[in-house]
Enzyme design. Structure first.
Site, PDB file in Angstrom:
ATOM      1  N   LYS A 171       0.837  -1.209   0.000  1.00 20.48           N
ATOM      2  CA  LYS A 171       0.000   0.000   0.000  1.00 20.48           C
ATOM      3  C   LYS A 171       0.877   1.265   0.000  1.00 20.48           C
ATOM      4  O   LYS A 171       0.601   2.225  -0.726  1.00 20.48           O
ATOM      5  CB  LYS A 171      -0.927  -0.023   1.221  1.00 20.48           C
ATOM      6  CG  LYS A 171      -1.652   1.273   1.509  1.00 20.48           C
ATOM      7  CD  LYS A 171      -2.624   1.664   0.417  1.00 20.48           C
ATOM      8  CE  LYS A 171      -3.215   3.042   0.680  1.00 20.48           C
ATOM      9  NZ  LYS A 171      -4.001   3.535  -0.452  1.00 20.48           N
ATOM     10  N   LYS A 239       0.292  12.014   5.893  1.00 18.47           N
ATOM     11  CA  LYS A 239       0.583  10.954   6.878  1.00 18.47           C
ATOM     12  C   LYS A 239       1.261   9.772   6.191  1.00 18.47           C
ATOM     13  O   LYS A 239       2.269   9.243   6.659  1.00 18.47           O
ATOM     14  CB  LYS A 239      -0.746  10.537   7.524  1.00 18.47           C
ATOM     15  CG  LYS A 239      -0.744   9.356   8.461  1.00 18.47           C
ATOM     16  CD  LYS A 239      -1.308   8.062   7.893  1.00 18.47           C
ATOM     17  CE  LYS A 239      -2.698   8.112   7.333  1.00 18.47           C
ATOM     18  NZ  LYS A 239      -3.185   6.849   6.805  1.00 18.47           N
TER      19      LYS A 239
HETATM   20  N1  LIG Z   1      -9.967   8.706   1.237  1.00 19.57           N
HETATM   21  C1  LIG Z   1      -9.302   7.939   0.398  1.00 19.57           C
HETATM   22  O1  LIG Z   1      -9.345   8.145  -0.821  1.00 19.57           O
HETATM   23  C2  LIG Z   1      -8.488   6.766   0.893  1.00 19.57           C
HETATM   24  C3  LIG Z   1      -8.089   5.807  -0.031  1.00 19.57           C
HETATM   25  C4  LIG Z   1      -7.360   4.703   0.402  1.00 19.57           C
HETATM   26  C5  LIG Z   1      -7.024   4.581   1.742  1.00 19.57           C
HETATM   27  N2  LIG Z   1      -7.399   5.546   2.633  1.00 19.57           N
HETATM   28  C6  LIG Z   1      -7.035   5.345   4.051  1.00 19.57           C
HETATM   29  O2  LIG Z   1      -8.208   4.882   4.707  1.00 19.57           O
HETATM   30  C7  LIG Z   1      -8.217   5.352   6.063  1.00 19.57           C
HETATM   31  C8  LIG Z   1      -9.508   6.129   6.315  1.00 19.57           C
HETATM   32  O3  LIG Z   1      -9.545   7.220   5.409  1.00 19.57           O
HETATM   33  P1  LIG Z   1     -10.846   8.163   5.232  1.00 19.57           P
HETATM   34  O4  LIG Z   1     -10.596   8.929   3.968  1.00 19.57           O
HETATM   35  O5  LIG Z   1     -12.089   7.372   5.406  1.00 19.57           O
HETATM   36  O6  LIG Z   1     -10.650   9.145   6.488  1.00 19.57           O
HETATM   37  P2  LIG Z   1     -11.727  10.042   7.280  1.00 19.57           P
HETATM   38  O7  LIG Z   1     -12.889  10.368   6.430  1.00 19.57           O
HETATM   39  O8  LIG Z   1     -10.928  11.144   7.895  1.00 19.57           O
HETATM   40  O9  LIG Z   1     -12.221   9.046   8.438  1.00 19.57           O
HETATM   41  C9  LIG Z   1     -11.378   8.682   9.499  1.00 19.57           C
HETATM   42  C10 LIG Z   1     -12.160   7.839  10.474  1.00 19.57           C
HETATM   43  O10 LIG Z   1     -11.300   7.516  11.591  1.00 19.57           O
HETATM   44  C11 LIG Z   1     -11.976   7.901  12.796  1.00 19.57           C
HETATM   45  N3  LIG Z   1     -10.986   8.246  13.807  1.00 19.57           N
HETATM   46  C12 LIG Z   1      -9.894   9.033  13.653  1.00 19.57           C
HETATM   47  N4  LIG Z   1      -9.206   9.113  14.809  1.00 19.57           N
HETATM   48  C13 LIG Z   1      -9.881   8.354  15.703  1.00 19.57           C
HETATM   49  C14 LIG Z   1      -9.658   8.027  17.071  1.00 19.57           C
HETATM   50  N5  LIG Z   1      -8.596   8.502  17.739  1.00 19.57           N
HETATM   51  N6  LIG Z   1     -10.553   7.215  17.679  1.00 19.57           N
HETATM   52  C15 LIG Z   1     -11.629   6.737  17.014  1.00 19.57           C
HETATM   53  N7  LIG Z   1     -11.892   6.999  15.720  1.00 19.57           N
HETATM   54  C16 LIG Z   1     -11.019   7.797  15.076  1.00 19.57           C
HETATM   55  C17 LIG Z   1     -12.842   9.062  12.388  1.00 19.57           C
HETATM   56  O11 LIG Z   1     -13.837   9.267  13.358  1.00 19.57           O
HETATM   57  P3  LIG Z   1     -14.572  10.725  13.493  1.00 19.57           P
HETATM   58  O12 LIG Z   1     -15.721  10.677  12.526  1.00 19.57           O
HETATM   59  O13 LIG Z   1     -14.979  10.777  14.903  1.00 19.57           O
HETATM   60  O14 LIG Z   1     -13.539  11.767  13.131  1.00 19.57           O
HETATM   61  C18 LIG Z   1     -13.385   8.543  11.059  1.00 19.57           C
HETATM   62  O15 LIG Z   1     -14.405   7.594  11.262  1.00 19.57           O
HETATM   63  C19 LIG Z   1      -6.940   6.181   6.239  1.00 19.57           C
HETATM   64  O16 LIG Z   1      -5.932   5.362   6.795  1.00 19.57           O
HETATM   65  C20 LIG Z   1      -6.590   6.579   4.811  1.00 19.57           C
HETATM   66  O17 LIG Z   1      -5.202   6.826   4.661  1.00 19.57           O
HETATM   67  C21 LIG Z   1      -8.153   6.625   2.237  1.00 19.57           C
END
Ligand SMILES: NC(=O)c1ccc[n+]([C@@H]2O[C@H](COP(=O)([O-])OP(=O)(O)OC[C@H]3O[C@@H](n4cnc5c(N)ncnc54)[C@H](OP(=O)(O)O)[C@@H]3O)[C@@H](O)[C@H]2O)c1
Length: 295
Positions: A171, A239
């Protein structure tokens, strides 16, 4: 049919959890900030008040969280997953973390006799919604095969990469190229735009060539329209760039271009662009450009 728990209903987690529910798995859901579960309850998912309450109901727990500290936070404490789950529970962590972090999370859950797979994804919110993500799995191969049905509810391109850490490393290698493409497109557009060429026309040329990937083609449109609504938030790619550098240092591999891109993303984040899409790296470059008239 196994009972599944899904923790983390963010940009990616919410549509992925919806696909798990649509595939017919009994589903419990938890998000730190309440209120993100409404649409999922319409699909029959049951919200839990705490991670511990969720784990008590499930055989498999999927996490899709920001980073490794977030995963640690939902695992630990009296309300954490490990406090509520039984020995034999499986954690499938789909968050993007480094190989070292992934192995450390495995050791942590192993202390409570949980099993773990790492299963980070490629593809953004569109594929998450359509159930066509790529999923790169690390961990025990037999365990992976036993969960293929569940992974297929979320992804179309599913790869078993090897032991714990192999999926996480794949990844990061993939995202290294993603960051380079975001950054090179932004530099190209900032250069041509400052020189006075119509950005729309430059975009048409780039899109017509063999050097444009699907990602570059999609992002040309966002840059021309100055639409930086987050699909892949800049703070998350920042990150990941940090995780790439840390991993490269541990392995003794020079990745100089990635180092420079990391610095640019640090600057973009410190200027307040972290919650925008990663294509907003373009905003940093235009802000830093000489503001005198074009020479
Ligand atoms: N977006 C993309 O295109 C993409 C593609 C591939 C991989 N990813 C990876 O997938 C993962 C999620 O990405 P995302 O885009 O879905 O991010 P996001 O929309 O920012 O969602 C992050 C999630 O993590 C939760 N969270 C963060 N800190 C926390 C804590 N300390 N305790 C409990 N819950 C916590 C957040 O809860 P709250 O709602 O309370 O903030 C939210 O549910 C990341 O590792 C990212 O690098 C993302």
């Amino acid at each position: 049919v196994k009972t599944v728990g899904f923790v983390g209903l963010g940009l990616m987690g919410a549509p992925m959890a919806a696909n798990v529910a649509r595939a017919g798995y009994p589903l419990a859901i938890y998000n730190r900030t309440p209120g993100k579960a409404a649409k999922l309850t319409e699909l029959g998912a049951h919200p839990a008040d705490t991670p511990a309450e969720l784990a008590a109901r499930c055989e498999v727990v999927i996490s899709m969280l920001t980073d490794a500290p977030a995963v640690e936070q939902v695992l630990r404490g009296k309300d954490g997953l490990l406090a509520g789950g039984r020995p034999g529970t499986l954690l499938i962590d789909m968050s993007t973390v480094s190989p070292v972090q992934s192995r450390s999370l495995q050791a942590e859950v192993g202390g409570c006799r949980w099993a773990k797979l790492e299963a980070p994804v490629f593809g953004s919110t569109g594929p998450a919604r359509d159930g066509t993500l790529g999923i790169m799995v690390g961990g025990d191969q037999g365990l992976f095969e036993s969960q293929l049905d569940l992974l297929q509810a979320m992804g179309k391109y599913i790869f078993y990469m090897g032991p714990m850490g192999a999926g996480a490393l794949t990844k990061l290698a993939f995202n290294l190229m993603v960051a380079a493409q975001f950054h090179s497109l932004a530099e190209a557009m900032a250069l041509a735009g400052k020189g006075g060429v119509d950005l729309r026309r430059v975009g048409e040329v780039l899109a017509a060539t063999a050097i444009a990937s699907d990602l570059v083609r999609r992002k040309i449109g966002s840059l021309v329209a100055a639409d930086f609504a987050p699909g892949f938030p800049l703070k998350h790619l920042h990150k990941d760039l940090g995780l790439m550098l840390d991993t490269a240092h541990r392995l003794g591999v020079p990745i100089p271009a990635t180092g420079a891109i990391h610095e640019a993303f640090t600057a973009a984040r410190s200027r307040g662009h972290g919650d925008l899409d990663s294509s907003a790296i373009y905003c940093l470059l235009t802000e830093l450009s000489d503001s005198s008239p074009n020479s």
